[in-house]
Design a protein around this motif. Structure first.
Motif, PDB file in Angstrom:
ATOM      1  N   ALA A 185      15.969  -4.625  -0.397  1.00  0.00           N
ATOM      2  CA  ALA A 185      15.231  -4.142   0.487  1.00  0.00           C
ATOM      3  C   ALA A 185      14.516  -2.792   0.369  1.00  0.00           C
ATOM      4  N   ILE A 186      15.682  -1.998  -0.178  1.00  0.00           N
ATOM      5  CA  ILE A 186      15.249  -0.362  -0.427  1.00  0.00           C
ATOM      6  C   ILE A 186      14.283  -0.375  -1.616  1.00  0.00           C
ATOM      7  N   LYS A 187      14.409  -1.126  -2.594  1.00  0.00           N
ATOM      8  CA  LYS A 187      13.571  -1.429  -3.848  1.00  0.00           C
ATOM      9  C   LYS A 187      12.212  -1.683  -3.273  1.00  0.00           C
ATOM     10  N   THR A 188      11.963  -2.661  -2.418  1.00  0.00           N
ATOM     11  CA  THR A 188      10.754  -3.270  -1.898  1.00  0.00           C
ATOM     12  C   THR A 188      10.088  -2.076  -1.132  1.00  0.00           C
ATOM     13  N   TRP A 189      10.889  -1.386  -0.289  1.00  0.00           N
ATOM     14  CA  TRP A 189      10.327  -0.324   0.529  1.00  0.00           C
ATOM     15  C   TRP A 189       9.676   0.898  -0.636  1.00  0.00           C
ATOM     16  N   LEU A 190      10.445   1.242  -1.591  1.00  0.00           N
ATOM     17  CA  LEU A 190      10.231   2.316  -2.493  1.00  0.00           C
ATOM     18  C   LEU A 190       8.971   1.731  -3.161  1.00  0.00           C
ATOM     19  N   ASP A 191       8.837   0.610  -3.639  1.00  0.00           N
ATOM     20  CA  ASP A 191       7.792   0.198  -4.383  1.00  0.00           C
ATOM     21  C   ASP A 191       6.408   0.056  -3.138  1.00  0.00           C
ATOM     22  N   ALA A 192       6.744  -0.264  -2.015  1.00  0.00           N
ATOM     23  CA  ALA A 192       5.505  -0.085  -1.120  1.00  0.00           C
ATOM     24  C   ALA A 192       5.093   1.382  -0.949  1.00  0.00           C
ATOM     25  N   LEU A 193       5.869   2.423  -1.127  1.00  0.00           N
ATOM     26  CA  LEU A 193       5.431   3.823  -0.718  1.00  0.00           C
ATOM     27  C   LEU A 193       4.660   4.126  -1.976  1.00  0.00           C
ATOM     28  N   GLU A 194       5.247   3.673  -3.230  1.00  0.00           N
ATOM     29  CA  GLU A 194       4.553   4.124  -4.313  1.00  0.00           C
ATOM     30  C   GLU A 194       3.086   3.397  -4.546  1.00  0.00           C
ATOM     31  N   ALA A 195       2.884   2.058  -3.976  1.00  0.00           N
ATOM     32  CA  ALA A 195       1.794   1.430  -4.056  1.00  0.00           C
ATOM     33  C   ALA A 195       0.765   2.177  -2.985  1.00  0.00           C
ATOM     34  N   ALA A 196       1.324   2.559  -1.985  1.00  0.00           N
ATOM     35  CA  ALA A 196       0.349   3.155  -0.981  1.00  0.00           C
ATOM     36  C   ALA A 196       0.115   4.434  -1.133  1.00  0.00           C
ATOM     37  N   ARG A 197       0.822   5.152  -2.111  1.00  0.00           N
ATOM     38  CA  ARG A 197       0.325   6.569  -2.757  1.00  0.00           C
ATOM     39  C   ARG A 197      -0.685   6.249  -3.679  1.00  0.00           C
ATOM     40  N   SER A 198      -0.749   5.194  -4.480  1.00  0.00           N
ATOM     41  CA  SER A 198      -1.760   5.085  -5.420  1.00  0.00           C
ATOM     42  C   SER A 198      -2.933   4.440  -5.022  1.00  0.00           C
ATOM     43  N   ALA A 199      -2.708   3.953  -3.575  1.00  0.00           N
ATOM     44  CA  ALA A 199      -4.077   3.266  -2.993  1.00  0.00           C
ATOM     45  C   ALA A 199      -5.067   4.405  -2.612  1.00  0.00           C
ATOM     46  N   GLY A 200      -4.554   5.643  -2.195  1.00  0.00           N
ATOM     47  CA  GLY A 200      -5.360   6.639  -1.816  1.00  0.00           C
ATOM     48  C   GLY A 200      -5.355   6.661  -0.111  1.00  0.00           C
ATOM     49  N   ASP A 201      -6.658   6.776   0.544  1.00  0.00           N
ATOM     50  CA  ASP A 201      -6.669   6.834   1.876  1.00  0.00           C
ATOM     51  C   ASP A 201      -6.407   5.437   2.356  1.00  0.00           C
ATOM     52  N   PRO A 202      -5.246   5.538   3.414  1.00  0.00           N
ATOM     53  CA  PRO A 202      -4.865   4.197   3.693  1.00  0.00           C
ATOM     54  C   PRO A 202      -5.987   3.490   4.562  1.00  0.00           C
ATOM     55  N   ASN A 203      -6.747   4.168   5.600  1.00  0.00           N
ATOM     56  CA  ASN A 203      -7.745   3.560   6.346  1.00  0.00           C
ATOM     57  C   ASN A 203      -8.771   2.947   5.390  1.00  0.00           C
ATOM     58  N   ALA A 204      -9.431   3.643   4.396  1.00  0.00           N
ATOM     59  CA  ALA A 204     -10.217   3.194   3.586  1.00  0.00           C
ATOM     60  C   ALA A 204      -9.919   1.961   2.610  1.00  0.00           C
ATOM     61  N   ARG A 205      -8.676   2.012   2.376  1.00  0.00           N
ATOM     62  CA  ARG A 205      -8.002   0.939   1.409  1.00  0.00           C
ATOM     63  C   ARG A 205      -7.737  -0.499   2.549  1.00  0.00           C
ATOM     64  N   LEU A 206      -7.197  -0.294   3.691  1.00  0.00           N
ATOM     65  CA  LEU A 206      -7.307  -1.070   4.711  1.00  0.00           C
ATOM     66  C   LEU A 206      -8.500  -1.823   4.951  1.00  0.00           C
ATOM     67  N   ALA A 207      -9.477  -1.107   5.182  1.00  0.00           N
ATOM     68  CA  ALA A 207     -11.023  -1.428   5.311  1.00  0.00           C
ATOM     69  C   ALA A 207     -11.309  -2.445   3.991  1.00  0.00           C
ATOM     70  N   ALA A 208     -10.910  -1.935   2.927  1.00  0.00           N
ATOM     71  CA  ALA A 208     -11.384  -2.738   1.812  1.00  0.00           C
ATOM     72  C   ALA A 208     -10.513  -4.045   1.565  1.00  0.00           C
ATOM     73  N   LEU A 209      -9.419  -4.034   1.997  1.00  0.00           N
ATOM     74  CA  LEU A 209      -8.748  -5.179   1.946  1.00  0.00           C
ATOM     75  C   LEU A 209      -8.855  -6.298   3.207  1.00  0.00           C
ATOM     76  N   ASP A 210      -9.210  -5.633   4.005  1.00  0.00           N
ATOM     77  CA  ASP A 210      -9.605  -6.639   5.489  1.00  0.00           C
ATOM     78  C   ASP A 210     -11.086  -7.294   5.084  1.00  0.00           C
ATOM     79  N   ALA A 211     -11.843  -6.633   4.106  1.00  0.00           N
ATOM     80  CA  ALA A 211     -13.076  -7.100   3.778  1.00  0.00           C
ATOM     81  C   ALA A 211     -12.693  -8.344   2.862  1.00  0.00           C
ATOM     82  N   ALA A 212     -12.010  -8.213   1.896  1.00  0.00           N
ATOM     83  CA  ALA A 212     -11.421  -9.134   0.898  1.00  0.00           C
ATOM     84  C   ALA A 212     -10.959 -10.409   1.343  1.00  0.00           C
ATOM     85  N   ILE A 213     -10.113 -10.270   2.510  1.00  0.00           N
ATOM     86  CA  ILE A 213      -9.378 -11.254   3.257  1.00  0.00           C
ATOM     87  C   ILE A 213     -10.533 -12.109   4.188  1.00  0.00           C
TER      88      ILE A 213
END
Length: 301
Positions: A185-213
């Motif tokens: 669980a800790i590794k999953t959390w740390l991986d998510a934090l790393e992925a979020a950091r790489s994704a840049g602006d969270p609002n813009a990234r969420l909008a892009a993912l929402d559009a893809a879905i």
């Protein structure tokens, strides 16, 4: 302190802030940092002697209000003055930083002494975040092979946003992440934090993912990335809701990655069980119980 819903929001927040600043605390029952921050805010409301009013909003129950304020992670606090948000902060800040935040906006005045029994802290929570962290660190160092003690320390570090310290404390046991649910669980959390950091602006990234879905509901990679981003911003239940969308369509996607991530989140948000008499079963957090049932209904169907 008052609990705010859609029905009383206008009166208790908007109208009230025309006379007294209102600090709105977005929280959820399953959120560890929220359980740490809550007693501090309640104590300060008393100590500031009416210079601000504390309003608490359960972001799970009042998703419309959380969406209206653009809440992406919890705890999130927003200070309302004259019907408008003027400032805010995210995360379980130490008491001193919260005082500095309040002092920027509130009229001057003397702080009142608050007796310990007046604070009525939530069961099992320390009044001082740093004190709690120190105790968990000492317990982990005293029992380096105690998985439960180290997990509690790692979780507290991540709840406080001390990612570098958490990575350093996790390194000696990282190889156990494949066989240990807690360390996984800790590794999953740390991986998510790393992925979020790489994704840049969270609002813009969420909008892009929402559009893809929206374009392809079976874009499981986009759904998983969205769940990771929500996880990284402490939006645990929203992340699990997204993972359930994958599981309902393909339980075995990427060797069960959605299920493994879902189980990791359950492990993270499951609060420590209070002591009970021998032979009794400790009560389960209702949010955790609900999401365990939802997972079982999908996986076993």
């Amino acid at each position: 302190m008052i609990d705010v819903t859609v029905e009383n929001f206008e009166q208790e927040v908007i109208e009230a802030s025309m006379h007294t600043p209102v600090l709105v605390d977005f929280w959820a029952p399953w959120c560890g940092p929220c359980r740490t921050l809550g007693p501090i805010l309640e104590k300060l409301e008393v100590a500031y002697g009416g210079r601000f009013k504390l309003a608490k909003i359960d972001s799970d129950q009042e998703q419309q209000l959380a969406g209206m304020f653009g809440v992406r992670s919890i705890p999130t606090c927003v200070l309302m003055v004259q019907g408008q948000p003027v400032d805010g902060f995210m995360g379980a800040l130490p008491e001193g930083q919260i005082k500095a935040f309040l002092d920027k906006h509130l009229p001057e005045g003397e702080l009142q002494d608050v007796q310990e029994d007046e604070q009525q802290p939530m069961p099992g929570m320390e009044d001082d975040i740093q004190t709690r962290l120190d105790k968990l660190r000492q317990a982990s160092e005293a029992q380096p092979d105690d998985e439960k003690a180290r997990f509690a320390y790692l979780r507290q570090l991540l709840e406080m946003g001390l990612e570098d310290d958490a990575r350093a404390a996790f390194a000696p046991v990282a190889v156990q992440a494949e066989t240990s649910v807690r360390y996984g669980a800790i590794k999953t959390w740390l991986d998510a934090l790393e992925a979020a950091r790489s994704a840049g602006d969270p609002n813009a990234r969420l909008a892009a993912l929402d559009a893809a879905i929206a374009a392809n509901k079976r874009d499981f990679e986009a759904r998983h990335q969205r769940a990771q981003l929500l996880l990284a911003h402490n939006q645990w239940t929203a992340a699990m809701d997204e993972l359930l969308e994958i599981l309902m369509r393909d339980r075995n996607w990427r060797d069960g990655l959605a299920r493994k991530t879902y189980i990791a989140i359950l492990e993270i948000i499951d609060p420590p069980k209070p002591p009970v008499a021998e032979g009794q079963i400790p009560p389960e957090d209702p949010t955790v119980a609900s999401y365990r049932r939802r997972l079982s209904s999908v996986v076993l169907s």
